[in-house]
Design a protein around this motif. Structure first.
Motif, short mmCIF file in Angstrom:
data_model
loop_
_atom_site.label_atom_id
_atom_site.label_comp_id
_atom_site.label_asym_id
_atom_site.label_seq_id
_atom_site.Cartn_x
_atom_site.Cartn_y
_atom_site.Cartn_z
N VAL A 1 3.75 -35.09 19.56
CA VAL A 1 3.27 -35.57 20.85
C VAL A 1 4.43 -36.01 21.74
CG1 VAL A 1 2.00 -37.46 21.96
CG2 VAL A 1 0.96 -36.20 20.07
N VAL A 2 5.36 -36.76 21.16
CA VAL A 2 6.47 -37.31 21.95
C VAL A 2 7.43 -36.22 22.40
CG1 VAL A 2 8.45 -38.87 21.87
CG2 VAL A 2 6.28 -39.55 20.82
N LEU A 3 7.77 -35.30 21.48
CA LEU A 3 8.74 -34.26 21.80
C LEU A 3 8.10 -33.00 22.37
CD1 LEU A 3 11.00 -34.55 18.61
CD2 LEU A 3 11.32 -35.65 20.85
N GLY A 4 6.78 -32.92 22.28
CA GLY A 4 6.09 -31.71 22.70
C GLY A 4 6.26 -31.38 24.16
N ARG A 5 6.25 -32.41 25.01
CA ARG A 5 6.37 -32.15 26.46
C ARG A 5 7.73 -31.55 26.78
NH1 ARG A 5 2.33 -34.08 29.46
NH2 ARG A 5 3.57 -34.02 31.36
N VAL A 6 8.75 -31.97 26.04
CA VAL A 6 10.07 -31.37 26.23
C VAL A 6 10.05 -29.92 25.75
CG1 VAL A 6 12.51 -31.51 25.60
CG2 VAL A 6 11.19 -33.61 25.97
N ALA A 7 9.39 -29.69 24.62
CA ALA A 7 9.36 -28.35 24.04
C ALA A 7 8.65 -27.36 24.96
CB ALA A 7 8.66 -28.39 22.68
N VAL A 8 7.49 -27.75 25.51
CA VAL A 8 6.75 -26.81 26.35
C VAL A 8 7.45 -26.56 27.67
CG1 VAL A 8 4.53 -27.37 25.30
CG2 VAL A 8 5.30 -28.64 27.30
N ARG A 9 8.32 -27.49 28.07
CA ARG A 9 9.05 -27.27 29.32
C ARG A 9 10.19 -26.27 29.14
NH1 ARG A 9 11.12 -31.73 33.75
NH2 ARG A 9 12.34 -30.29 35.04
N ALA B 1 2.58 -19.68 24.16
CA ALA B 1 1.27 -20.02 23.58
C ALA B 1 1.43 -20.79 22.28
CB ALA B 1 0.47 -18.74 23.35
N VAL B 2 2.51 -20.52 21.54
CA VAL B 2 2.72 -21.19 20.26
C VAL B 2 3.03 -22.67 20.47
CG1 VAL B 2 4.17 -21.30 18.20
CG2 VAL B 2 3.48 -19.08 19.13
N THR B 3 4.02 -22.96 21.33
CA THR B 3 4.37 -24.36 21.57
C THR B 3 3.21 -25.10 22.23
OG1 THR B 3 5.43 -23.70 23.66
CG2 THR B 3 6.84 -23.96 21.72
N GLY B 4 2.54 -24.46 23.18
CA GLY B 4 1.39 -25.09 23.82
C GLY B 4 0.27 -25.38 22.84
N GLY B 5 0.00 -24.42 21.96
CA GLY B 5 -1.04 -24.62 20.96
C GLY B 5 -0.68 -25.72 19.98
N PHE B 6 0.59 -25.77 19.58
CA PHE B 6 1.03 -26.82 18.66
C PHE B 6 0.85 -28.20 19.28
CE2 PHE B 6 4.50 -29.69 17.43
CZ PHE B 6 4.20 -29.87 16.09
N VAL B 7 1.27 -28.35 20.53
CA VAL B 7 1.15 -29.65 21.21
C VAL B 7 -0.32 -30.01 21.37
CG1 VAL B 7 1.62 -30.91 23.34
CG2 VAL B 7 3.36 -29.41 22.36
N ALA B 8 -1.18 -29.02 21.65
CA ALA B 8 -2.61 -29.30 21.79
C ALA B 8 -3.19 -29.82 20.48
CB ALA B 8 -3.35 -28.04 22.24
N ASP C 1 -4.91 -34.04 41.07
CA ASP C 1 -4.42 -34.07 39.69
C ASP C 1 -4.72 -32.77 38.95
OD1 ASP C 1 -3.67 -37.18 39.18
OD2 ASP C 1 -5.39 -37.00 40.52
N VAL C 2 -4.29 -31.68 39.53
CA VAL C 2 -4.50 -30.37 38.92
C VAL C 2 -3.63 -30.22 37.67
CG1 VAL C 2 -4.52 -27.89 39.31
CG2 VAL C 2 -5.02 -29.44 41.21
N HIS C 3 -2.41 -30.72 37.74
CA HIS C 3 -1.48 -30.68 36.60
C HIS C 3 -1.29 -29.25 36.09
CE1 HIS C 3 -0.77 -34.98 35.99
NE2 HIS C 3 -2.05 -35.16 36.34
N ILE C 4 -0.91 -28.36 37.00
CA ILE C 4 -0.61 -26.99 36.59
C ILE C 4 0.49 -27.03 35.53
CG2 ILE C 4 0.32 -24.77 37.34
CD1 ILE C 4 -0.94 -25.30 40.08
N GLY C 5 0.20 -26.43 34.38
CA GLY C 5 1.15 -26.48 33.28
C GLY C 5 0.59 -25.78 32.07
N VAL C 6 0.82 -26.36 30.90
CA VAL C 6 0.41 -25.72 29.65
C VAL C 6 -1.09 -25.57 29.57
CG1 VAL C 6 0.46 -25.93 27.14
CG2 VAL C 6 2.45 -26.61 28.48
#
Length: 415
Positions: A53-61, A66-73, A188-193
């Motif tokens: 959770v903590v490092l995931g936002r850095v990873a997806v950026r 789809a792999v990193t996004g799915g893992f963070v989800a 607050d659309v938050h276009i992203g993962v």
């Protein structure tokens, strides 16, 4: 956001999530008498989910896929379940402590009878330990069931349970010629993962159904990745033909996190008007209102921020002897509803977002007690002004919503 702030925030999240996970782990181990292998496996899952959770936002950026996004989800859904379970177990701990204190007080206050000289046969011992174990397992199992089911529902259903809210508002001084003027608000659309082309297509269709005269975007349009700014520009370009007065936007804190220059360029390139402490007139002096937009309060940390006086001063005088535009009814766009404390009494209506309606509300809405003013969702009134807070369209943190469905607002101004 600066590197030092990111580090402090990450450290804070690790400490808070770590404490909750330790509590949940201890309850699970003690309630279900986990063997060493099972306890180690559970501990490993919890550690991975916290760090994910903590490092995931850095990873997806930096490694969007789809792999990193799915893992963070997945890890975010696990941690949401842990947090909900942890809160319930904390309440159970408090209740158990209170029960013990009451028991001790009663024991001390009772007067013991004198010992009887007659021998009484001893009764068989009550199986206290199994009963306590049963209660512990029932408490832990209930907490884990509620936490996991709520988290799964919020992730799989809640965050896509879109709604259109119809909100008629009477605007003092509004010309009857503009009575029925419709403003569609998206925030607050938050276009992203978790918000891509599929979700944007849904937003576009919902806005189309509102049949708006004007579309306003009240901040946090990107999540945290400036490379997605072109997607925002294409989305805005599709929205512009839906309203005869086009699209007007203001900044949100996540837009600054992503990069305000990139967001501004995308908005203007898509045909939207970006108001940063500026104003314009919708209609004319005989039948019009002033539309004001201010920067998000986050920008104060960078030497900027919302400036209502500057926005009003930017309005033009209209028609020579005709009353200036600053005397027309005022509608203010500001991402953060906390600015209402400064704007109340100076505008007829402030339209905001930012809160996501609390985003995760299980029975109660904690944001009502935590956010400034308690302005979380819906309409509020103060000093002759109205505030409407949109629940937002996307998510931040866990990709889940509970008791706060994503919203598109259809505000109808009435004379």
């Amino acid at each position: 956001m600066s590197g030092s702030r990111i580090f402090v925030f990450a450290l804070f999240m690790v400490v808070v999530l770590g404490a909750i996970n330790v509590q949940v782990f201890r309850w699970a181990r003690n309630a279900f008498l986990l063997e060493k292998r099972a306890a180690r496996l559970l501990k490993a899952v919890l550690i991975i989910s916290v760090l994910g959770v903590v490092l995931g936002r850095v990873a997806v950026r930096f490694w969007p896929s789809a792999v990193t996004g799915g893992f963070v989800a997945v890890v975010s859904t696990i941690e949401l379940a842990v947090i909900i379970s942890g809160i319930l177990l904390l309440l159970a701990d408090a209740a158990r402590l209170l029960w013990r204190l009451v028991g001790r007080f009663r024991h001390r206050s009772e007067t013991l009878p004198p010992p009887s000289p007659v021998a009484v046969p001893a009764l068989p011992a009550t199986p206290e330990v199994p009963r306590r174990l049963f209660l512990t397992r029932a408490t832990a199992g209930s907490a884990f069931l509620i936490g996991s089911s709520s988290s799964l529902y919020g992730a799989l259903k809640g965050r896509s349970d879109y709604s259109v809210e119809d909100v008629p508002l009477v605007i003092p001084g509004l010309s009857r010629g503009l009575s029925g003027f419709t403003i569609a608000q998206l925030s607050d659309v938050h276009i992203g993962v978790y918000v891509g082309e599929a979700e944007l297509a849904i937003a576009e269709e919902l806005l189309r159904r509102t049949k708006p005269d004007l579309i306003v975007l009240t901040g946090d349009l990107l999540d945290n990745d400036p490379s997605l700014a072109p997607k925002l520009g294409r989305f805005v370009r599709r929205l512009a033909p839906l309203a005869r007065h086009g699209v007007v936007a203001v900044s949100g804190n996540h837009d600054f996190f992503a990069g305000m220059d990139e967001v501004a360029s995308a908005l203007r390139g898509g045909g939207a008007k970006l108001l940063r402490n500026e104003g314009l007139v919708i209609g004319d002096a005989q039948a019009g209102f002033s539309l004001l937009g201010v920067d998000d309060v986050w920008a104060r940390r960078e030497g900027g921020g919302p400036d209502l006086q500057r926005a009003v001063a930017s309005l033009p005088r209209m028609g020579g002897l005709v009353a200036p535009a600053r005397d027309l009814p005022r509608v203010l766009l500001c991402h953060n509803p906390s600015f209402f404390e400064e704007a109340a009494g100076h505008v007829a209506l402030q339209m905001s977002g930012h809160t996501h309606g609390g985003q995760v509300n299980l029975g109660i809405r904690p944001a009502d007690y935590l956010l400034p003013g308690g302005w979380v969702a819906g309409r509020y009134d103060m000093a002759g002004s109205m505030l409407y807070v949109n629940r937002g369209f996307g998510t931040v943190g866990p990709p889940a919503r509970l008791g706060a469905p994503p919203e598109v607002t259809r505000i109808v101004l009435t004379a």
